[in-house]
Design a protein around this motif. Sequence first.
Motif, PDB file in Angstrom:
ATOM      1  N   PRO A 192       0.846  -1.196   0.000  1.00  0.00           N
ATOM      2  CA  PRO A 192       0.000   0.000   0.000  1.00  0.00           C
ATOM      3  C   PRO A 192       0.886   1.253   0.000  1.00  0.00           C
ATOM      4  O   PRO A 192       1.942   1.266   0.622  1.00  0.00           O
ATOM      5  N   ILE A 193       0.439   2.292  -0.695  1.00  0.00           N
ATOM      6  CA  ILE A 193       1.259   3.491  -0.879  1.00  0.00           C
ATOM      7  C   ILE A 193       0.487   4.733  -0.466  1.00  0.00           C
ATOM      8  O   ILE A 193      -0.655   4.931  -0.882  1.00  0.00           O
ATOM      9  N   VAL A 194       1.142   5.582   0.330  1.00  0.00           N
ATOM     10  CA  VAL A 194       0.639   6.917   0.646  1.00  0.00           C
ATOM     11  C   VAL A 194       1.673   7.882   0.080  1.00  0.00           C
ATOM     12  O   VAL A 194       2.843   7.826   0.454  1.00  0.00           O
ATOM     13  N   SER A 227      -3.621   2.663  -2.853  1.00  0.00           N
ATOM     14  CA  SER A 227      -2.837   3.898  -2.771  1.00  0.00           C
ATOM     15  C   SER A 227      -3.723   5.075  -2.410  1.00  0.00           C
ATOM     16  O   SER A 227      -4.915   5.091  -2.699  1.00  0.00           O
ATOM     17  N   ARG A 228      -3.088   6.064  -1.765  1.00  0.00           N
ATOM     18  CA  ARG A 228      -3.730   7.337  -1.433  1.00  0.00           C
ATOM     19  C   ARG A 228      -2.758   8.441  -1.779  1.00  0.00           C
ATOM     20  O   ARG A 228      -1.569   8.357  -1.486  1.00  0.00           O
ATOM     21  N   VAL A 272      -1.516  11.071   8.669  1.00  0.00           N
ATOM     22  CA  VAL A 272      -1.580  10.017   9.677  1.00  0.00           C
ATOM     23  C   VAL A 272      -2.766   9.100   9.406  1.00  0.00           C
ATOM     24  O   VAL A 272      -2.645   7.868   9.458  1.00  0.00           O
ATOM     25  N   THR A 273      -3.925   9.682   9.090  1.00  0.00           N
ATOM     26  CA  THR A 273      -5.108   8.878   8.778  1.00  0.00           C
ATOM     27  C   THR A 273      -4.861   7.989   7.572  1.00  0.00           C
ATOM     28  O   THR A 273      -5.198   6.796   7.584  1.00  0.00           O
ATOM     29  N   ALA A 274      -4.252   8.542   6.532  1.00  0.00           N
ATOM     30  CA  ALA A 274      -3.972   7.756   5.327  1.00  0.00           C
ATOM     31  C   ALA A 274      -2.996   6.616   5.622  1.00  0.00           C
ATOM     32  O   ALA A 274      -3.181   5.490   5.141  1.00  0.00           O
ATOM     33  N   VAL A 275      -1.974   6.889   6.423  1.00  0.00           N
ATOM     34  CA  VAL A 275      -1.009   5.837   6.775  1.00  0.00           C
ATOM     35  C   VAL A 275      -1.703   4.757   7.612  1.00  0.00           C
ATOM     36  O   VAL A 275      -1.508   3.558   7.369  1.00  0.00           O
TER      37      VAL A 275
END
Length: 181
Positions: free
Chosen positions: A105-107, A124-125, A137-140
Amino acid sequence: IPDHGKVIGHVGRLVPVKNQIKILHILSALRSKRDDVWLVMVGDGPLLSTLRAVAAELRLNDRVVWAGARVDATDVMQSFDVMVVTSFSESFGLVIVEGQATGVPIVASDAVPDEAFAARSAWSRRIPLDAPLSAWVTAVCDGLGQAPDRYAAREMFRASHLEITTNLETLMWLYRQSVAA
């Protein structure tokens, strides 16, 4: 890193444009929510001592693994639970392509070009550079909640226009067509 630990990973030259200080701040903020996270930084460069000093200031020394420059960086990516790219600017974002190929997964910042995400083979985001730290932080956290399907990611990537074998087959077909004409 203990077996139960979650790994936030980053691969890149340690230079100002890569904005790795933001990753350290993300880890620091994330530690207030989760006690099971570590950061693996793969790369070397002129900011190494600065980044180490920031990690010490944020009391993250025991949570950061400085892996240095590696020829096996894509193999190391296999250990990531989420990859974070906070660059101010990217000409292409090859590390994103490599991450997609491994299924991690990628941020990433919105400074990474759309073309780097063309494979769409991994979760991904993309986060605006000027977004508040809480958005990162939320995305991670969301990325850490994903269960990477490495096999499915590889298959999706193989079918994309970014995979070298696919490109080679297309070039060979074009060559045969031009020779036959």
